[in-house]
Design a protein around this motif. Structure first.
Motif, PDB file in Angstrom:
ATOM      1  N   ALA A   1      10.913 -10.439 -11.487  1.00  0.00           N
ATOM      2  CA  ALA A   1      10.389  -9.080 -11.624  1.00  0.00           C
ATOM      3  C   ALA A   1       8.896  -9.026 -11.292  1.00  0.00           C
ATOM      4  CB  ALA A   1      10.634  -8.568 -13.038  1.00  0.00           C
ATOM      5  N   LEU A   2       8.126  -9.982 -11.809  1.00  0.00           N
ATOM      6  CA  LEU A   2       6.690  -9.989 -11.571  1.00  0.00           C
ATOM      7  C   LEU A   2       6.364 -10.180 -10.097  1.00  0.00           C
ATOM      8  CD1 LEU A   2       5.674 -12.209 -14.618  1.00  0.00           C
ATOM      9  CD2 LEU A   2       5.117  -9.791 -14.344  1.00  0.00           C
ATOM     10  N   ASP A   3       7.100 -11.065  -9.446  1.00  0.00           N
ATOM     11  CA  ASP A   3       6.817 -11.371  -8.040  1.00  0.00           C
ATOM     12  C   ASP A   3       7.376 -10.335  -7.071  1.00  0.00           C
ATOM     13  OD1 ASP A   3       5.244 -13.602  -8.264  1.00  0.00           O
ATOM     14  OD2 ASP A   3       6.923 -15.004  -8.294  1.00  0.00           O
ATOM     15  N   ARG A   4       8.467  -9.644  -7.444  1.00  0.00           N
ATOM     16  CA  ARG A   4       9.075  -8.655  -6.533  1.00  0.00           C
ATOM     17  C   ARG A   4       8.402  -7.295  -6.637  1.00  0.00           C
ATOM     18  NH1 ARG A   4       9.754 -10.926  -2.791  1.00  0.00           N
ATOM     19  NH2 ARG A   4       8.945 -12.698  -3.921  1.00  0.00           N
ATOM     20  N   THR A   5       7.580  -7.094  -7.659  1.00  0.00           N
ATOM     21  CA  THR A   5       6.855  -5.825  -7.753  1.00  0.00           C
ATOM     22  C   THR A   5       6.115  -5.578  -6.445  1.00  0.00           C
ATOM     23  OG1 THR A   5       6.595  -5.949 -10.146  1.00  0.00           O
ATOM     24  CG2 THR A   5       5.000  -4.627  -8.961  1.00  0.00           C
ATOM     25  N   ARG A   6       6.227  -4.384  -5.937  1.00  0.00           N
ATOM     26  CA  ARG A   6       5.662  -4.063  -4.619  1.00  0.00           C
ATOM     27  C   ARG A   6       4.465  -3.126  -4.802  1.00  0.00           C
ATOM     28  NH1 ARG A   6       6.694   1.403  -2.144  1.00  0.00           N
ATOM     29  NH2 ARG A   6       6.537   1.179   0.111  1.00  0.00           N
ATOM     30  N   TYR A   7       3.383  -3.437  -4.089  1.00  0.00           N
ATOM     31  CA  TYR A   7       2.147  -2.678  -4.220  1.00  0.00           C
ATOM     32  C   TYR A   7       1.870  -1.868  -2.954  1.00  0.00           C
ATOM     33  CZ  TYR A   7       1.395  -5.101  -8.523  1.00  0.00           C
ATOM     34  OH  TYR A   7       1.560  -5.564  -9.801  1.00  0.00           O
ATOM     35  N   MET A   8       1.287  -0.704  -3.153  1.00  0.00           N
ATOM     36  CA  MET A   8       0.990   0.208  -2.059  1.00  0.00           C
ATOM     37  C   MET A   8      -0.465   0.060  -1.626  1.00  0.00           C
ATOM     38  SD  MET A   8       3.072   3.599  -3.321  1.00  0.00           S
ATOM     39  CE  MET A   8       2.918   4.426  -1.736  1.00  0.00           C
ATOM     40  N   GLN A   9      -0.676   0.160  -0.316  1.00  0.00           N
ATOM     41  CA  GLN A   9      -2.040   0.095   0.208  1.00  0.00           C
ATOM     42  C   GLN A   9      -2.725   1.446   0.048  1.00  0.00           C
ATOM     43  OE1 GLN A   9       0.551  -0.662   2.873  1.00  0.00           O
ATOM     44  NE2 GLN A   9       0.807  -2.583   1.785  1.00  0.00           N
ATOM     45  N   SER A  10      -4.046   1.378  -0.078  1.00  0.00           N
ATOM     46  CA  SER A  10      -4.808   2.622  -0.196  1.00  0.00           C
ATOM     47  C   SER A  10      -6.242   2.386   0.239  1.00  0.00           C
ATOM     48  CB  SER A  10      -4.795   3.127  -1.639  1.00  0.00           C
ATOM     49  OG  SER A  10      -5.663   4.229  -1.798  1.00  0.00           O
ATOM     50  N   SER A  11      -6.792   3.324   1.004  1.00  0.00           N
ATOM     51  CA  SER A  11      -8.202   3.234   1.395  1.00  0.00           C
ATOM     52  C   SER A  11      -8.887   4.573   1.163  1.00  0.00           C
ATOM     53  CB  SER A  11      -8.350   2.818   2.856  1.00  0.00           C
ATOM     54  OG  SER A  11      -8.032   3.893   3.723  1.00  0.00           O
ATOM     55  N   LYS A  12     -10.167   4.489   0.828  1.00  0.00           N
ATOM     56  CA  LYS A  12     -11.002   5.679   0.679  1.00  0.00           C
ATOM     57  C   LYS A  12     -12.333   5.430   1.373  1.00  0.00           C
ATOM     58  CE  LYS A  12      -9.318   7.071  -3.930  1.00  0.00           C
ATOM     59  NZ  LYS A  12      -9.734   7.318  -5.335  1.00  0.00           N
ATOM     60  N   THR A  13     -12.868   6.495   1.972  1.00  0.00           N
ATOM     61  CA  THR A  13     -14.187   6.446   2.596  1.00  0.00           C
ATOM     62  C   THR A  13     -15.008   7.604   2.065  1.00  0.00           C
ATOM     63  OG1 THR A  13     -13.322   5.423   4.618  1.00  0.00           O
ATOM     64  CG2 THR A  13     -15.454   6.543   4.775  1.00  0.00           C
ATOM     65  N   PHE A  14     -16.126   7.274   1.403  1.00  0.00           N
ATOM     66  CA  PHE A  14     -16.993   8.288   0.804  1.00  0.00           C
ATOM     67  C   PHE A  14     -18.354   8.319   1.492  1.00  0.00           C
ATOM     68  CE2 PHE A  14     -14.105   7.286  -2.669  1.00  0.00           C
ATOM     69  CZ  PHE A  14     -13.913   8.497  -3.322  1.00  0.00           C
ATOM     70  N   VAL A  15     -18.943   9.502   1.566  1.00  0.00           N
ATOM     71  CA  VAL A  15     -20.348   9.638   1.951  1.00  0.00           C
ATOM     72  C   VAL A  15     -21.022  10.581   0.956  1.00  0.00           C
ATOM     73  CG1 VAL A  15     -20.086   9.156   4.404  1.00  0.00           C
ATOM     74  CG2 VAL A  15     -19.809  11.515   3.570  1.00  0.00           C
ATOM     75  N   MET A  16     -22.309  10.377   0.785  1.00  0.00           N
ATOM     76  CA  MET A  16     -23.137  11.304   0.009  1.00  0.00           C
ATOM     77  C   MET A  16     -23.828  12.248   0.992  1.00  0.00           C
ATOM     78  SD  MET A  16     -26.058  10.462  -2.869  1.00  0.00           S
ATOM     79  CE  MET A  16     -26.956   9.333  -1.801  1.00  0.00           C
ATOM     80  N   VAL A  17     -23.875  13.511   0.647  1.00  0.00           N
ATOM     81  CA  VAL A  17     -24.525  14.507   1.501  1.00  0.00           C
ATOM     82  C   VAL A  17     -25.625  15.208   0.708  1.00  0.00           C
ATOM     83  CG1 VAL A  17     -22.547  14.865   3.023  1.00  0.00           C
ATOM     84  CG2 VAL A  17     -22.725  16.213   0.915  1.00  0.00           C
ATOM     85  N   ASP A  18     -26.534  15.845   1.433  1.00  0.00           N
ATOM     86  CA  ASP A  18     -27.737  16.393   0.800  1.00  0.00           C
ATOM     87  C   ASP A  18     -27.459  17.536  -0.164  1.00  0.00           C
ATOM     88  OD1 ASP A  18     -26.970  18.153   2.777  1.00  0.00           O
ATOM     89  OD2 ASP A  18     -28.880  18.152   3.850  1.00  0.00           O
ATOM     90  N   ARG A  19     -26.366  18.267   0.080  1.00  0.00           N
ATOM     91  CA  ARG A  19     -26.021  19.410  -0.778  1.00  0.00           C
ATOM     92  C   ARG A  19     -24.583  19.810  -0.487  1.00  0.00           C
ATOM     93  NH1 ARG A  19     -26.107  24.320   1.972  1.00  0.00           N
ATOM     94  NH2 ARG A  19     -26.833  24.168   4.140  1.00  0.00           N
ATOM     95  N   PRO A  20     -23.989  20.649  -1.327  1.00  0.00           N
ATOM     96  CA  PRO A  20     -22.615  21.106  -1.069  1.00  0.00           C
ATOM     97  C   PRO A  20     -22.584  22.181   0.023  1.00  0.00           C
ATOM     98  CG  PRO A  20     -23.418  22.071  -3.105  1.00  0.00           C
ATOM     99  CD  PRO A  20     -24.487  21.100  -2.659  1.00  0.00           C
TER     100      PRO A  20
END
Length: 562
Positions: A356-375
């Motif tokens: 069970a521990l080894d067959r658990t399957r994990y999903m990939q995920s990526s995020k890309t953030f930037v900071m900007v001067d104002r909304p």
């Protein structure tokens, strides 16, 4: 398959939907809030050390509650406190954050919010698509761009998709009846309905549910395509299409995808807050004791090995070779780490559990953030009067783009791209700068008049969870046929039926839970482990406040035949 002939009852809106089951309908929120506490330990156990592997939410909740009961948690952490609650502050600021892990928390997660409220943290509505918090939403599919503030503003095909999804849930999963049972905490009704669905949908995918439902069968393939690309509530569903339908049903039945909030200043304030918080009442320890003070200010290093020692206790060896013995060890790390990062003696788990521990399957995920001067996205286009930019769902590389406003006079944050599975893997080899450029190129096709780059300040912040050696993926995504594995892992905290050589080591975390990706699952499984550790050390719960293990034989998840 379906229950379309069953009469459903109107939802009882007077009571909230919470993450109450459906697999194990135990009121964790009531248990931790009960004035009599979670239990009592024998006097000779007070002050005894217990090892906690991992300082994520599961580890910190367990450590906090065990400390309250009079034990001395010893927390080992190989990377960063907070685990997948990882809030990274942009350079030069104090509270402008990128939420690299968990960022939106449904109010139905009442055990998690117990700790949010305990720490006095501020929350606000998360800017999900088509919600007031987002202001406006842009859906861009196949080169066609639609601007909306609500579902009614979109072309009719989008409402047809939403209606078909709602009807499919009614027809094939008795959605209203089950939500009524959750609202009313009607355990017999909930277990009866859910246990009927488990064997029907364990080995069938989410896409199977959609494609073969009567509601979607009368619509076109394009309707299913829109549902996958855009979805409703939190965005597109297609990355989950290969998953077991049971996993999706749990999400929607317990409103995980609805009424979500963010934690102002960063979600990692919850685990960090538990580290510093002095609980009351407190057994054995002097008033003012905290996890931080018990650790002299810092967690121990990561764990390299766990084995059964000659004295019968569990020997935990850290990265630097220091070995300590414990009667109880709780591992809250990602389950694959028990074979890849930590040398865990094989006899500590059964072969069925290792499977069970080894067959658990994990999903990939990526995020890309930037900071900007104002909304700046709140500026109005002089020709249309619309926001110049909106929360965006698209079939382009970015998939989901989220906008976070910290106030008119403060830098704001854009999650340029939030992607899953194949879309996340496309980002894996790219540098942060390349990821930003790719996202900006995609968004330029949707917003040709908006110069996003001119507003960016500071350096981008990115994450690819599958590349992190301590996570190897964002969270579990159960495939068809994985129910049995989950049932073994979830039930492991109740150890009276285990052989002696397998007792004393416990597992917790959202990947042990039935609701991966939602922090409530981490909290609930850690509370299961607290009950298990107390029992293992000769303690007990109070008769006035029975714990999860006390009722598990009656309320526990059904076991499918092997």
């Amino acid at each position: 398959m379906g229950n379309s002939s069953t009469t459903t009852t109107a939802p009882d809106q007077s009571k909230p939907v919470t993450i109450f089951g459906p697999d194990f309908p135990f009121a964790f929120d009531d248990w931790i809030a009960h004035p009599d506490g979670l239990g009592q330990l024998p006097a000779h156990r007070l002050g005894e050390e217990v090892a906690i592997v991992g300082a994520g939410m599961a580890g910190m909740v367990a450590a906090y509650e065990l400390m309250k009961l009079g034990l001395k948690p010893v927390i080992y952490e190989a990377s960063k406190m907070g685990g997948r609650l990882r809030s990274q502050v942009f350079e030069g600021t104090q509270d402008v954050v990128a939420e690299l892990g968990g960022m939106r928390f449904p109010v139905s997660g009442t055990a998690f919010y117990h700790y949010v409220h305990l720490l006095g943290l501020e929350t606000r509505d998360f800017p999900n698509p088509l919600t007031p918090a987002s202001g406006s939403t842009v859906i861009d599919l196949e080169g066609n761009t639609h601007y909306a503030r609500s579902l009614q503003d979109l072309p009719p095909i989008f409402k047809e998709v939403a209606d078909a999804w709602a009807q499919a849930l009614e027809d094939d999963a008795r959605f209203s009846d089950m939500q009524n049972a959750i609202r009313n905490r009607d355990v017999p009704a909930l277990k009866r309905m859910w246990n009927a669905l488990v064997p029907l949908w364990d080995d069938r995918t989410f896409y199977d549910f959609i494609a073969n439902s009567k509601a979607f069968a009368k619509l076109s393939f394009h309707h299913r395509e829109i549902f996958g690309q855009v979805g409703f509530g939190t965005g597109g569903w297609d990355s989950d299409f290969p998953n077991s339908m049971l996993e999706i049903l749990r999400v929607v039945l317990t409103n995980c995808d609805d009424n979500q909030r963010l934690i102002v200043g960063g979600a990692d304030q919850v685990p960090h807050g538990l580290w510093r918080h002095a609980p009351t009442p407190l057994v054995h320890w002097p008033a003012g004791t905290t996890l931080q003070s018990l650790h002299s200010g810092a967690t121990r290093a990561g764990v390299a090995a766990v084995a059964r020692a000659a004295d019968g206790r569990l020997a935990v060896t850290d990265t630097w070779g220091d070995t300590r013995h414990y009667n109880a060890v709780l591992t809250t790390c990602q389950s694959w780490l028990l074979t890849t990062q930590i040398a865990v003696e094989e006899s500590l788990f059964s072969h069925k559990m290792w499977m069970a521990l080894d067959r658990t399957r994990y999903m990939q995920s990526s995020k890309t953030f930037v900071m900007v001067d104002r909304p700046f996205w709140k500026d109005k286009d002089p020709e249309t009067g619309r926001d110049v930019m909106s929360m965006t769902l698209t079939d382009r590389l970015t998939r989901g783009t989220y906008l976070f406003d910290n106030g008119p006079d403060k830098p704001a944050v854009i999650c340029l791209s939030y992607a899953w599975m194949g879309d996340a893997l496309k980002m894996l080899p790219q540098t942060p700068e390349k990821r930003v450029k790719l996202a900006l190129q995609a968004l330029k096709k949707i917003y040709p008049k908006v110069d996003i780059a001119s507003h960016i300040i500071g350096d981008p912040i990115c994450v690819s969870w599958e590349a992190d050696p301590y996570f190897l993926g964002a969270f579990k995504g159960a495939l068809p046929g994985h129910y049995r594995y989950n049932q073994r892992m979830y039930a492991h905290f109740k150890q009276d039926g285990l052989p002696p050589e397998q007792r004393g080591i416990f597992i917790a975390g959202d990947d042990v839970s039935w609701t991966p990706a939602w922090v409530e699952g981490a909290v609930q499984t850690s509370l299961n482990a607290v009950w298990g550790i107390v029992q293992h050390l000769g303690g007990h719960t109070h008769a006035t406040n029975p714990g999860p293990g006390d009722v598990f034989d009656t309320l526990g998840p059904m076991a499918l035949p092997e």
